[in-house]
Write a protein that holds these residues in place. Structure first.
Motif, mmCIF file in Angstrom:
data_model
loop_
_atom_site.group_PDB
_atom_site.id
_atom_site.type_symbol
_atom_site.label_atom_id
_atom_site.label_comp_id
_atom_site.label_asym_id
_atom_site.label_seq_id
_atom_site.Cartn_x
_atom_site.Cartn_y
_atom_site.Cartn_z
ATOM 1 N N LYS A 171 22.081 3.642 -4.456
ATOM 2 C CA LYS A 171 22.326 5.088 -4.520
ATOM 3 C C LYS A 171 21.170 5.793 -5.221
ATOM 4 O O LYS A 171 20.819 6.908 -4.872
ATOM 5 N N GLY A 172 20.557 5.127 -6.174
ATOM 6 C CA GLY A 172 19.453 5.723 -6.920
ATOM 7 C C GLY A 172 18.112 5.693 -6.211
ATOM 8 O O GLY A 172 17.233 6.480 -6.532
ATOM 9 N N ILE A 173 17.936 4.795 -5.235
ATOM 10 C CA ILE A 173 16.620 4.685 -4.592
ATOM 11 C C ILE A 173 16.594 5.134 -3.136
ATOM 12 O O ILE A 173 15.524 5.334 -2.579
ATOM 13 N N ILE A 174 17.763 5.298 -2.510
ATOM 14 C CA ILE A 174 17.786 5.770 -1.117
ATOM 15 C C ILE A 174 17.443 7.248 -1.096
ATOM 16 O O ILE A 174 18.051 8.057 -1.799
ATOM 17 N N LYS A 175 16.454 7.593 -0.284
ATOM 18 C CA LYS A 175 15.973 8.973 -0.207
ATOM 19 C C LYS A 175 16.276 9.650 1.113
ATOM 20 O O LYS A 175 15.901 10.797 1.327
ATOM 21 N N GLY A 176 16.926 8.949 2.023
ATOM 22 C CA GLY A 176 17.306 9.586 3.271
ATOM 23 C C GLY A 176 17.544 8.593 4.391
ATOM 24 O O GLY A 176 17.286 7.388 4.259
ATOM 25 N N PHE A 177 18.056 9.161 5.486
ATOM 26 C CA PHE A 177 18.352 8.390 6.688
ATOM 27 C C PHE A 177 17.742 9.139 7.863
ATOM 28 O O PHE A 177 17.892 10.361 7.966
ATOM 29 N N GLU A 198 0.853 -1.189 0.000
ATOM 30 C CA GLU A 198 0.000 0.000 0.000
ATOM 31 C C GLU A 198 0.892 1.243 0.000
ATOM 32 O O GLU A 198 1.001 1.957 0.983
ATOM 33 N N ALA A 199 1.537 1.487 -1.128
ATOM 34 C CA ALA A 199 2.574 2.512 -1.235
ATOM 35 C C ALA A 199 2.104 3.897 -0.791
ATOM 36 O O ALA A 199 2.820 4.602 -0.086
ATOM 37 N N GLU A 200 0.912 4.317 -1.195
ATOM 38 C CA GLU A 200 0.455 5.659 -0.826
ATOM 39 C C GLU A 200 0.221 5.784 0.670
ATOM 40 O O GLU A 200 0.560 6.804 1.272
ATOM 41 N N LYS A 201 -0.354 4.758 1.299
ATOM 42 C CA LYS A 201 -0.560 4.781 2.751
ATOM 43 C C LYS A 201 0.774 4.808 3.490
ATOM 44 O O LYS A 201 0.921 5.488 4.495
ATOM 45 N N ILE A 202 1.731 4.040 2.987
ATOM 46 C CA ILE A 202 3.064 4.036 3.601
ATOM 47 C C ILE A 202 3.646 5.438 3.552
ATOM 48 O O ILE A 202 4.130 5.977 4.544
ATOM 49 N N HIS A 203 3.577 6.058 2.387
ATOM 50 C CA HIS A 203 4.110 7.413 2.217
ATOM 51 C C HIS A 203 3.405 8.404 3.148
ATOM 52 O O HIS A 203 4.058 9.198 3.820
ATOM 53 N N GLU A 204 2.088 8.362 3.193
ATOM 54 C CA GLU A 204 1.327 9.281 4.054
ATOM 55 C C GLU A 204 1.731 9.122 5.514
ATOM 56 O O GLU A 204 1.920 10.111 6.230
ATOM 57 N N THR A 205 1.873 7.893 5.968
ATOM 58 C CA THR A 205 2.245 7.639 7.359
ATOM 59 C C THR A 205 3.652 8.131 7.651
ATOM 60 O O THR A 205 3.900 8.754 8.684
ATOM 61 N N ILE A 206 4.569 7.867 6.730
ATOM 62 C CA ILE A 206 5.948 8.343 6.912
ATOM 63 C C ILE A 206 5.958 9.867 7.001
ATOM 64 O O ILE A 206 6.618 10.444 7.864
ATOM 65 N N MET A 207 5.225 10.528 6.133
ATOM 66 C CA MET A 207 5.221 11.996 6.133
ATOM 67 C C MET A 207 4.591 12.547 7.409
ATOM 68 O O MET A 207 5.054 13.546 7.943
ATOM 69 N N GLN A 228 8.164 2.173 -9.375
ATOM 70 C CA GLN A 228 7.768 3.415 -10.035
ATOM 71 C C GLN A 228 7.224 4.466 -9.081
ATOM 72 O O GLN A 228 6.797 5.530 -9.509
ATOM 73 N N ALA A 229 7.221 4.161 -7.783
ATOM 74 C CA ALA A 229 6.675 5.103 -6.799
ATOM 75 C C ALA A 229 7.430 6.430 -6.843
ATOM 76 O O ALA A 229 8.641 6.460 -7.064
ATOM 77 N N GLN A 230 6.711 7.493 -6.629
ATOM 78 C CA GLN A 230 7.305 8.832 -6.608
ATOM 79 C C GLN A 230 7.646 9.272 -5.187
ATOM 80 O O GLN A 230 8.000 10.413 -4.963
ATOM 81 N N PHE A 231 7.521 8.359 -4.233
ATOM 82 C CA PHE A 231 7.703 8.699 -2.828
ATOM 83 C C PHE A 231 8.282 7.501 -2.081
ATOM 84 O O PHE A 231 8.349 6.392 -2.614
ATOM 85 N N VAL A 232 8.690 7.721 -0.853
ATOM 86 C CA VAL A 232 9.267 6.661 -0.025
ATOM 87 C C VAL A 232 8.213 5.589 0.234
ATOM 88 O O VAL A 232 7.102 5.885 0.652
ATOM 89 N N ASN A 233 8.583 4.335 -0.030
ATOM 90 C CA ASN A 233 7.654 3.228 0.181
ATOM 91 C C ASN A 233 8.356 1.965 0.699
ATOM 92 O O ASN A 233 7.793 0.874 0.657
ATOM 93 N N HIS A 234 9.587 2.121 1.179
ATOM 94 C CA HIS A 234 10.340 0.970 1.675
ATOM 95 C C HIS A 234 11.370 1.457 2.689
ATOM 96 O O HIS A 234 11.832 2.605 2.612
ATOM 97 N N CYS A 235 11.731 0.588 3.631
ATOM 98 C CA CYS A 235 12.743 0.964 4.617
ATOM 99 C C CYS A 235 13.602 -0.233 4.988
ATOM 100 O O CYS A 235 13.217 -1.387 4.797
ATOM 101 N N GLY A 236 14.763 0.093 5.494
ATOM 102 C CA GLY A 236 15.705 -0.901 5.989
ATOM 103 C C GLY A 236 16.410 -0.323 7.202
ATOM 104 O O GLY A 236 16.154 0.818 7.590
ATOM 105 N N VAL A 237 17.315 -1.092 7.772
ATOM 106 C CA VAL A 237 18.052 -0.666 8.964
ATOM 107 C C VAL A 237 19.533 -0.595 8.624
ATOM 108 O O VAL A 237 20.116 -1.584 8.156
#
Length: 135
Positions: free
Chosen positions: A120-126, A51-60, A84-93
C-alpha cells in the motif's frame, strides 16, 4: 481461464537483470511475458533493472499511451516505487483477487497481495496497455 493457471510456471523463476526468460526475468521481462500470455505484446525497453532514473523517464514518456485505472483490473501493470527512489522504478502484473506477480533480485518471481501495508505504501498506480499492443 484462471490467471493462476496462465502464469503458474513463471512463479519461482529467478531474477536476472535484463532477463527476458524463459529461465530468468527482471521486472519488465516478467511483465512482458505475462502480458503476452494475456494477449498483449508490450514494447521492449533496453534498460537495466537498477537504472531507476532511466526507468522513470521511459515510464513517463510512454505513460500517456497507457490508461490509468482508479482500481486494478486484470491484466494491468502495478506501478511501484522501491527503496529510496522518488519515482516509479518497479512494476508487476495484477492477476485479480488482490494478487500481483512481480520479481525482485531478493525474491525471484513471486505472487504477493497488493493490500499489505508494505505494498500500500509503494504502489503508485495501475495502468492498462493501449489497444495497439493487443495481439
Amino acid at each position: 481461464m484462471d490467471a493462476g493457471v496462465i502464469i503458474a510456471d513463471l512463479v519461482g523463476k529467478p531474477f536476472f537483470d535484463g532477463g527476458r526468460g524463459p529461465s530468468a526475468y527482471d521486472c519488465w521481462g516478467l511483465c512482458m511475458e505475462a502480458f503476452r500470455r494475456f494477449g498483449y505484446e508490450l514494447p521492449e525497453y533496453p534498460i537495466g533493472a537498477f537504472e531507476a532514473e532511466k526507468i522513470h523517464e521511459t515510464i513517463m514518456e510512454d505513460r500517456q499511451k497507457w490508461q490509468e485505472l482508479p482500481f486494478p483490473s486484470r491484466p494491468c501493470l502495478v506501478l511501484m516505487r522501491l527503496g529510496q527512489a522518488q519515482f516509479v522504478n518497479h512494476c508487476g502484473v495484477y492477476l485479480g483477487n488482490l494478487l500481483m506477480l512481480h520479481t525482485r533480485d531478493k525474491t525471484g518471481s513471486v505472487i504477493e497481495r497488493i493490500n499489505t501495508p508494505v505494498f500500500k505504501g509503494i504502489i503508485k498506480g495501475f495502468v492498462t496497455p493501449p489497444e495497439e499492443y493487443k495481439l
